[in-house]
Design an enzyme around this catalytic site. Structure first.
Site, mmCIF file in Angstrom:
data_model
loop_
_atom_site.group_PDB
_atom_site.id
_atom_site.type_symbol
_atom_site.label_atom_id
_atom_site.label_comp_id
_atom_site.label_asym_id
_atom_site.label_seq_id
_atom_site.Cartn_x
_atom_site.Cartn_y
_atom_site.Cartn_z
ATOM 1 N N CYS A 159 2.140 -0.443 -2.423
ATOM 2 C CA CYS A 159 2.523 -0.305 -1.012
ATOM 3 C C CYS A 159 2.325 1.118 -0.492
ATOM 4 C CB CYS A 159 3.967 -0.752 -0.814
ATOM 5 S SG CYS A 159 5.119 -0.111 -2.043
ATOM 6 N N HIS A 207 8.227 2.475 4.260
ATOM 7 C CA HIS A 207 7.975 3.707 3.514
ATOM 8 C C HIS A 207 7.434 4.778 4.451
ATOM 9 C CE1 HIS A 207 8.785 1.423 0.048
ATOM 10 N NE2 HIS A 207 7.590 1.307 -0.490
#
Length: 343
Positions: free
Chosen positions: A130, A242
């Site tokens: 990710c 994130h």
């Protein structure tokens, strides 16, 4: 022509997100099947306005399936991906199991779509980590213009990257702080509520963590093996999305203004960069969004040709489920599944 899609790991955070995104994007599926371990058999999951009953992975016949979207962990993938692929079903795997395999393409559609044709070697395609995905989406258009020499990145990664249990731990610890209950630590090595933990995945011999190593190895495989990259990966008390502070050194001169203009036109990127309070993107704001958001683009005076920027994306969507579905769309749009069947 519609396709038969199997979602493996359908009861997890990413699996559920895959089902939502398949429906949202109108993927041309005649049938979508939800699969998980035997203990989850019979569990109900949502797919658009339908409810699917989860079937056991070990009892499902993949001979009639076209694509398996897997998000069931590395050990499950190592065991099952080759079995599924041998049945003629293309596996798009979200774990780290196949990312460094030279015969398995590692794909971010906005960055290296042409590499997807390499799936034919093993019938497996890997979805990157990710934190790597959002980084290379932002780096690719700049690399094309000015050639990147070196990247230094610090990540601020949400707990959802470690699964539902990690999200529950942050919630429970946060509540415990406010009511003065004991803090229980299970998923993380230290308390995560109101804290930051500079440790994701296992430690390696050189002192880096495996998460940091993944970012290095995957960026080189996807973008350019000549790029030097140093990463420090940190878990922060955020539920979803994130963030990354990125410093880039280029071979050629590139101004912040030109970089801003390039990124505004780049696929998958959205620039939010006003030099005022609130003129930037935060992880809370990009949760549920598909784009990779880029803010705080500025020149770095400590190197001859350098820029710094702030990159934020929803790790469950672009960092996992959305990227996986986009890879499946690549297979369909480029008629690679029909070509495989014809062969």
């Amino acid at each position: 022509m519609g396709y038969r899609i199997a979602v493996v790991g359908a009861t997890g955070n990413v699996g559920r997100e895959m089902l939502d995104i398949l429906d949202e994007r109108g993927f041309p599926a005649d049938e979508v099947v939800a699969l998980a371990s035997r203990r989850s058999q019979g569990t109900e999951v949502s797919f658009g306005d339908k409810t699917l009953k989860v079937q056991a992975l070990e009892h499902f016949d993949f001979a009639n399936a076209d694509i398996a979207l897997m998000s069931a962990g590395g050990s499950v993938s190592l065991e099952w991906a080759p079995k599924i692929a041998a049945k003629g079903c293309v596996v798009i795997d979200n774990s780290s199991a196949w990312r460094t395999d030279p015969d398995v393409p590692l794909i971010v559609p906005e960055v290296n779509a042409d590499a997807v044709a390499g799936f034919a070697k093993k019938n497996i395609i890997a979805n990157p980590n990710c934190s790597t995905i959002q980084l290379v989406v932002a780096l690719k258009p700049l690399h094309e213009r000015a050639k990147i020499k070196r990247v230094v990145v610090a990540t601020y990664q949400s707990v959802s990257g470690a699964g539902k249990d990690a999200m529950d731990e942050l919630f429970n610890q946060t509540r415990a702080v406010f009511v003065a209950d004991p803090i229980e630590t299970k998923k993380f090595p230290k308390r995560i509520a109101f804290n930051c933990i500079p440790h994701i995945d296992v430690f390696m011999e050189d002192g880096t963590t495996k998460e940091e190593w993944k970012m290095v190895a995957e960026t080189k495989k996807i973008l350019d093996p000549k790029i030097k990259l140093s990463a420090t990966c940190v878990r922060v008390p955020v539920f979803v999305s994130h963030s990354e502070a990125v410093n880039i050194e280029f071979e050629e001169e590139l101004s912040a203004e030109e970089a801003r203009n390039i990124l505004r036109e780049a696929p998958g990127c959205l620039v939010i960069d006003k030099h005022e309070p609130g003129g930037y993107m935060t992880p809370y704001e990009c949760a549920g969004e598909d784009a990779t958001y880029i803010s705080r683009i500025r020149e770095d005076p400590t190197v001859d040709s350098g820029l710094s920027m702030w990159v934020v994306a929803d790790n469950l969507r672009k960092g996992a489920a959305l990227n996986t579905v986009q890879i499946a769309e690549l297979l369909v749009n480029r008629k690679l599944l029909e070509n495989r069947k014809a062969a």
